[in-house]
Structure formats: C-alpha cells, structure tokens
Design an enzyme around this catalytic site. Structure first.
Site, PDB file in Angstrom:
ATOM      1  N   HIS A 117      42.481  35.043  42.827  1.00  0.00           N
ATOM      2  CA  HIS A 117      41.632  35.241  41.656  1.00  0.00           C
ATOM      3  C   HIS A 117      41.280  33.880  41.044  1.00  0.00           C
ATOM      4  CE1 HIS A 117      42.701  39.551  41.443  1.00  0.00           C
ATOM      5  NE2 HIS A 117      41.705  39.665  40.575  1.00  0.00           N
ATOM      6  N   ASN A 153      55.371  29.125  45.604  1.00  0.00           N
ATOM      7  CA  ASN A 153      56.417  28.189  45.228  1.00  0.00           C
ATOM      8  C   ASN A 153      56.309  27.905  43.734  1.00  0.00           C
ATOM      9  OD1 ASN A 153      54.243  26.437  44.988  1.00  0.00           O
ATOM     10  ND2 ASN A 153      54.627  25.434  46.956  1.00  0.00           N
TER      11      ASN A 153
END
Length: 299
Positions: A117, A153
């Site tokens: 997005h 991460n």
C-alpha cells in the site's frame, strides 16, 4: 496532468441520459486540510505524463508509462480514525484508467513480491461509518500499490508505524497530518513482468507544530545489500524470477533530498523541514532503528 474520466453521455440520440462514471464522487486529497496549503505533489518535468485519481480522503498521481503512482497524498484526521474497519476488501483495477496502465495481479502472482500500500489502509479511514468504509475500499485499487519485497524486519515495521508516531507529535488540538508518499521511480529500476520494480520508497509528513507548518521526510530502501549478497545482486534475478531485493532499511532524510530524488514539487515542505541539514554525507541520512531515532524538533 490529465484528470480522470469526466461524466459521459449514454443512450440513443433521442432521450439521452448522463451517467456518472465509477468513483466520480470522490473528492480526494484536500490541499487545505491543515489550514495551510500543502499542494498535491506533481512532477517538475513537464514531459512526465500523469493522471490524477481522487479517492476518499486521498489522491493518487499515476504515471501511466510506469504503470504505478509517482505520488499519493492523504489527509489523516487522527481524532476521527476508525481502527475497527475489517480488512475484507480485494484488490481491483481503477475503471477510470486502462488496465494496461496499472500494475495488476499478474505482477504479484506466484512470487515473493507483495502489494505494498502507498496510502496505508487505515490512514484515510475516518469520518462517518459509510465514509470510512468507502475509504478502506478505495485503498485497495492497484493504483495505490507498488511491488515490495515480502521480507518483514524492524526497518519495515518502523516505516509502517511512522504515521502513528507522528500523529502523537502533531497539533495537540486536532492531530491532523498530510502524508505524501510514493515509490522512487528511476530509469535503472529492474524490469519484471512488464513493470520496473522500484528499489526505494519515500514519505513526507506535514503537520502543525506550535501553530506553524512543519515537515519530516523518510526513505525506505529495498535495494539489495551488496556487502552481504553481492554475487546474487550483481548477477541479477534468475529467468522468470523477481529482481533480487534486500532487507528494508528506513532513513529520515532532508525533505529537499526527496524532492531531488523524485523530481517532484513538494511546495513549501522543504523550507519547514524539522531535520537539520548537515553537509557530511554519512550524517545527512539518519538510519532509523526505532521511533526514538526520529528528529521532530529543530535544534
């Protein structure tokens, strides 16, 4: 810039009727949302063709030649956000633009890429229930996505939560943000299935601090790490596979650097940047390990 489709006339010559095309009622990003004008970012090079696509509380500036957005801008009303809107929507093409100019599901099928997005799903989801639901649906247009590595991460987590952190530091009264974001579209981006995969993404947040306009800027980098995986990165992807991408790294950067990287006009935002600009290259981009590293005050 080319506007999205205008209303079209249908029917026989006698007794024609005018119908509104899909998404024609969308108002899009409000440049005066903060009470101070923060214009929609547009390319500074007149030869770059774009299409402006308004949605609910946000606008996408699409580059048809790259099949993805060059920029998106969203109004975030922190006091009216709805966090209980379920993620039940499915990705769809914007009917106002030819499918050939959008990065659809075929690019993401059966590989390690995900639909990233540009405007976060929850950022425009505020206001009355119907309005918030519509904003949620609108974020699932392919025009609001760009290919990203599926690696998760800490750096990507910091990127995803930046707006939440910034809302806490925006104006005490209304907690509003104008967030501009997009991929860094470079001619050298690696090709894959008919598109070029961007290696960097940028974000600029604008808000009021002490009654005055302020801004901060960030870059998310998914370039391959040549120090750890140089052989694979330099050799390129295997036939039919996505280009090799590295683990995400998030930086706070000068707003003017984003303007230079993207060749976008960011209006007044470079002049109100809260990050002091230093000359040493090693210190100019500040790598973020957590939100505590973000600079939100001028020295």
């Amino acid at each position: 810039m080319i506007p999205a489709d205008s209303p079209r006339t249908v029917g026989a010559a006698a007794g024609t009727t005018t119908s509104r095309p899909p998404l024609a009622d969308r108002a899009g990003y409000d440049e005066h949302f903060l009470g101070v004008r923060v214009p929609l970012p547009v390319p500074t090079r007149p030869q770059v063709e774009t299409v402006v696509l308004p949605y609910t509380h946000f606008t996408v500036v699409l580059r048809p030649d790259r099949r993805m957005a060059v920029a998106a801008a969203v109004c975030v009303d922190g006091r009216r956000l709805m966090d209980q809107v379920p993620r039940e929507s499915s990705w769809q093409f914007d009917p106002r633009v030819d499918k050939a100019h959008q990065t659809g599901h075929d690019v993401y099928r059966d590989n390690s890429l995900e639909k990233g997005h540009l405007v976060r799903r929850l950022d425009p989801v505020w206001g009355a229930a119907a309005e918030a639901d519509q904003a949620n649906e609108d974020t699932f247009h392919y025009t609001n996505a760009a290919p990203q590595a599926d690696v998760f991460n800490q750096a990507k987590k910091v990127w995803q939560e930046l707006e939440n952190h910034l809302l806490d530091h925006a104006a005490d009264v209304d907690r509003r943000l104008a967030v501009l974001t997009g991929p860094v579209l470079h001619d050298s981006d690696p090709p894959y299935r008919g598109v070029q995969v961007p290696l960097r993404f940028w974000k600029v947040a604008a808000f009021l601090q002490g009654g005055s306009l302020a801004s901060t800027a960030y870059v998310l980098d998914q370039s391959p790490d040549l120090t750890r995986d140089a052989e694979r990165a330099l050799a390129g992807a295997q036939a039919g596979a996505p280009p090799p991408l590295g683990a995400f790294r998030t930086f706070q950067v000068p707003v003017r650097d984003v303007a230079e990287l993207t060749s976008l006009d960011l209006g007044p935002l470079p002049a109100v940047d809260l990050m002091p600009v230093v000359r040493a290259p090693a210190e100019r981009w500040k790598r973020l390990a957590s939100h505590d590293d973000i600079v939100l005050r001028r020295d």
